[in-house]
Design an enzyme around this catalytic site. Structure first.
Site, PDB file in Angstrom:
ATOM      1  CG  ASP A  67      -0.314  -0.536   2.492  1.00  0.00           C
ATOM      2  OD1 ASP A  67       0.923  -0.555   2.569  1.00  0.00           O
ATOM      3  OD2 ASP A  67      -1.057  -0.909   3.399  1.00  0.00           O
ATOM      4  CG  ASP A 136      -9.133  -1.787  11.937  1.00  0.00           C
ATOM      5  OD1 ASP A 136      -8.106  -2.400  11.533  1.00  0.00           O
ATOM      6  OD2 ASP A 136      -9.564  -0.760  11.367  1.00  0.00           O
ATOM      7  CG  HIS A 138      -5.899  -2.446   9.012  1.00  0.00           C
ATOM      8  ND1 HIS A 138      -6.089  -1.371   9.856  1.00  0.00           N
ATOM      9  CD2 HIS A 138      -4.548  -2.554   8.886  1.00  0.00           C
ATOM     10  CE1 HIS A 138      -4.924  -0.877  10.212  1.00  0.00           C
ATOM     11  NE2 HIS A 138      -3.962  -1.575   9.637  1.00  0.00           N
ATOM     12  CD  GLU A 143      -8.883   0.665   7.829  1.00  0.00           C
ATOM     13  OE1 GLU A 143      -9.038  -0.111   8.793  1.00  0.00           O
ATOM     14  OE2 GLU A 143      -8.108   1.639   7.856  1.00  0.00           O
TER      15      GLU A 143
HETATM   16  C1  F6R Z   1       1.536  -1.645   6.265  1.00  0.00           C
HETATM   17  C2  F6R Z   1       0.163  -2.091   6.315  1.00  0.00           C
HETATM   18  C3  F6R Z   1      -0.633  -2.171   7.574  1.00  0.00           C
HETATM   19  C4  F6R Z   1       0.159  -2.595   8.805  1.00  0.00           C
HETATM   20  C5  F6R Z   1      -0.749  -2.643  10.038  1.00  0.00           C
HETATM   21  C6  F6R Z   1       0.037  -2.986  11.290  1.00  0.00           C
HETATM   22  O1  F6R Z   1       2.029  -1.673   4.940  1.00  0.00           O
HETATM   23  O2  F6R Z   1      -0.355  -2.377   5.296  1.00  0.00           O
HETATM   24  O3  F6R Z   1      -1.696  -3.061   7.368  1.00  0.00           O
HETATM   25  O4  F6R Z   1       0.728  -3.852   8.577  1.00  0.00           O
HETATM   26  O5  F6R Z   1      -1.356  -1.399  10.219  1.00  0.00           O
HETATM   27  O6  F6R Z   1       0.923  -1.942  11.567  1.00  0.00           O
HETATM   28  P1  F6R Z   1       2.084  -2.066  12.662  1.00  0.00           P
HETATM   29  O7  F6R Z   1       3.018  -3.106  12.152  1.00  0.00           O
HETATM   30  O8  F6R Z   1       2.720  -0.698  12.689  1.00  0.00           O
HETATM   31  O9  F6R Z   1       1.421  -2.451  13.933  1.00  0.00           O
END
Ligand code: F6R
Length: 242
Positions: A67, A136, A138, A143
């Site tokens: 992303d 959540d 995701h 989401e």
């Molecule tokens: C990052 C991404 C997000 C993260 C998720 C967890 O490229 O796509 O889905 O993997 O928000 O984030 P952290 O690792 O910072 O807890």
């Protein structure tokens, strides 16, 4: 689903780097699906160490990232392009032309998403997709929703995600409100999926995602159906799982 339980973040990072290294060793021109965020930083550090020790060669490796924020330029320190460059790409011998992220500066969402899907399709399959887990549920920026999005699309970030990501920005107003993300269908099409989860704050969502029902309200739950899904999680993250 295979679970690798580790003592802490450091061990999680080492184990994940070993798995990714094995993918590269078996197929030097593999396609790695990569993630940003706190979870993979230690894994990237371990991959860099292996490269520096002469154990890994990235010269033929190709990559596609999950992303990118919409509206952030590559030079912006909070862009995922910058993150990848800073944490991995500039530290190993990957060719920059073999690395890919959605174009955050393309204002036409339809065009940006179509072009990114074409890039992914041209790779003939992702060999290993690395993921973190959002609070959540995701994955990428998919989401909670009424249905699973299949391909790359533009999302409005939820309040919870904006709140979680504000730690990286000067103020909450600087956090972008939209992002381009790979779809759940593309993630599920990867030959292998490795998810990193660390910390007590992820224990509840980890349990819901992998020991509860499969539902688009918890996007990560669909990974229960992936034929080669490896969850690398530490004791704190697994603390609610019997
Ligand atoms: C990052 C991404 C997000 C993260 C998720 C967890 O490229 O796509 O889905 O993997 O928000 O984030 P952290 O690792 O910072 O807890």
């Amino acid at each position: 689903m295979r679970i690798i339980k580790t003592k802490n973040y450091e061990e999680m990072s080492k184990r994940a780097a070993d798995l990714i290294a094995s993918v590269i060793l078996l197929k030097p021109n593999c396609v790695l699906g990569l993630a940003t965020g706190s979870s993979p930083i230690g894994t990237y550090q371990n991959l860099v160490k292996k490269y520096q020790a002469g154990e890994l060669d990235f010269s033929e490796v190709r990559s596609v990232n999950l992303d990118e924020y919409k509206g952030l330029a590559k030079e912006n320190e909070q862009s995922y392009y910058y993150f990848m460059h800073d944490n991995l790409f500039s530290k190993v011998n990957i060719k920059m032309e073999n690395t890919h992220l959605p174009d955050g500066m393309e204002p036409d969402s339809e065009k940006a998403c179509k072009e990114y899907d074409e890039v992914i399709a041209s790779m003939n399959g992702v060999d290993m997709q690395l993921l973190g887990l959002g609070h959540d549920g995701h994955i990428g920026f998919n989401e909670p929703n009424k249905e699973f999005d299949k391909t790359t699309h533009c999302v409005n970030l939820t309040e919870m995600t904006i709140e979680a990501n504000k730690r990286f920005f000067k103020s909450i107003n600087d956090v972008p409100k939209q992002a381009y993300t790979m779809g759940v269908g593309t993630i599920m099409a990867a030959k292998m999926v490795i998810m990193l989860v660390s910390g007590k704050d992820k224990a509840k969502i980890l349990k819901d995602a992998f020991f509860g029902p499969v539902t688009p309200e918890v996007p990560a739950s669909i990974l229960q159906f992936h034929p080669n899904f490896i969850l690398v999680a530490d004791e704190d993250a697994l603390s609610l799982v019997k």
